[in-house]
Design an enzyme around this catalytic site. Structure first.
Site, mmCIF file in Angstrom:
data_model
loop_
_atom_site.group_PDB
_atom_site.id
_atom_site.type_symbol
_atom_site.label_atom_id
_atom_site.label_comp_id
_atom_site.label_asym_id
_atom_site.label_seq_id
_atom_site.Cartn_x
_atom_site.Cartn_y
_atom_site.Cartn_z
ATOM 1 N NE ARG A 82 4.222 10.207 7.713
ATOM 2 C CZ ARG A 82 5.248 10.739 7.530
ATOM 3 N NH1 ARG A 82 5.115 12.459 7.133
ATOM 4 N NH2 ARG A 82 6.211 9.896 8.000
ATOM 5 N NE ARG A 115 1.182 5.399 12.505
ATOM 6 C CZ ARG A 115 1.080 4.797 11.192
ATOM 7 N NH1 ARG A 115 -0.117 5.531 10.622
ATOM 8 N NH2 ARG A 115 1.228 4.103 10.982
ATOM 9 C CE LYS A 159 -1.036 1.400 5.065
ATOM 10 N NZ LYS A 159 -2.028 1.207 6.142
ATOM 11 C CG ASP A 160 3.317 2.504 3.098
ATOM 12 O OD1 ASP A 160 2.290 2.792 2.765
ATOM 13 O OD2 ASP A 160 4.348 1.510 4.014
ATOM 14 N NE ARG A 198 -7.876 3.478 4.098
ATOM 15 C CZ ARG A 198 -7.925 3.291 4.416
ATOM 16 N NH1 ARG A 198 -9.456 2.921 5.573
ATOM 17 N NH2 ARG A 198 -6.922 2.630 4.891
#
Length: 308
Positions: free
Chosen positions: A148, A154, A84-85, A130
């Site tokens: 981030r 996180r 996905k990156d 998203r």
């Protein structure tokens, strides 16, 4: 092997865990000692710059460009990525030789038992357009702030009270052994990012030996699904700013591709699904259908609003 096969990776705990998973699978597939595969951590711009959303400073290439350079310069023999990156359009000199079996594609909510139980006007930390749009669609009262960093960073920000909750990919948490962190959000409520939960291994396109070696660990079902999701991004000409969710799966041998497009504030959205056998053709057809039915704020985001 005369010298170790060099596996390039980012240096975050999750990235190193994924690289070690690849090393173990390659060693098993070829009946080799794991020491025949050397892990080479490479620090990326995305790892260095933590105070701004990726979309503001260069997008997904910030996760890949240093690994691309090392691969093309022959410093590593393959590069391991969370798919996905990885940008939708990749350099012609690099190819994805394998994808591992996909993990849980869902997001997990950390900080509350459910989205409904988030406090009125609650603060949610995420840097994903998203996720932000999907949350605003479900709960317009929520305040979204940028979060981030790797998983521990996180979680530390959440623990210090910077936000009431955050969203993390279930796949990453599982790979780190954090099985008890967060609550999975049903796919019916929140589709994931395209390629979420998939690990890809890239090699130089002309390196046939590396391509064959890595290809031995490919999971065909995952590859089929992820390529369909990536084809949808290409058909939409989506970028890192685009609130796009997509999930492909195999049902009785056929490919089912679900997707959702949203406006940035989540106020408008459109979703759809298509079933077939040719993922690339399905992606184009679904993209055209979504744009044709999308509210103005959504299709304008993709620059493809139908004529009035």
């Amino acid at each position: 092997m005369s010298q170790p096969f060099r596996i390039g990776t980012r240096g975050s705990p999750l990235a190193l865990t994924q690289a070690n998973l690849v090393r173990g699978l390659l060693a098993a597939a070829h009946d080799r000692d794991p020491l025949d595969f050397e892990i080479i951590p490479i620090r990326t711009t995305g790892d260095r710059v933590q105070d701004r959303p990726l979309a503001e400073i260069g997008g997904k290439a910030l996760w890949t460009k240093e690994l691309d350079r090392a691969l093309l310069d022959g410093e590593i023999d393959c590069a391991v990525h969370s798919m996905k990156d990885v940008e939708t359009i990749r350099p012609a000199a690099i190819t994805v030789a394998a994808m591992l079996a996909r993990a849980d594609v869902r997001d997990r909510l950390v900080g509350a038992a459910s989205i409904d139980e988030l406090p009125e006007g609650g603060v949610i930390g995420t840097s994903s357009p998203r996720r932000a749009a999907q949350l605003r669609k479900l709960r317009p009262d929520l305040s979204i702030i940028s979060f981030r960093g790797n998983v521990d960073t996180r979680l530390a920000k959440l623990g210090s009270g910077e936000a009431d909750a955050t969203l993390l990919a279930a796949a990453g948490l599982e790979r780190l052994g954090r099985h008890d962190v967060g609550t999975p959000i049903p796919l019916e409520m929140m589709l994931p990012a395209p390629s979420q939960g998939a690990i890809g291994i890239e090699v130089r396109a002309g390196d046939n030996a590396a391509r064959a070696l890595v290809g031995a660990v490919d999971h065909p079902e995952t590859s089929r699904c992820v390529w369909a999701e990536r084809a949808l991004l290409a058909a939409l000409d989506a970028d890192c700013h685009s609130p796009v969710a997509a999930h492909a799966r195999i049902v009785e041998g056929r490919l089912v591709l679900d997707a959702e497009l949203l406006s940035e504030d989540g106020g408008e959205h459109v979703n759809g699904s298509i079933t077939g056998d040719d993922g690339a053709a399905m992606a184009i057809a679904l993209a055209d259908d979504l744009i044709a039915r999308a509210p103005t704020a959504v299709c304008a985001r993709f620059g493809r609003c139908p004529p009035a």
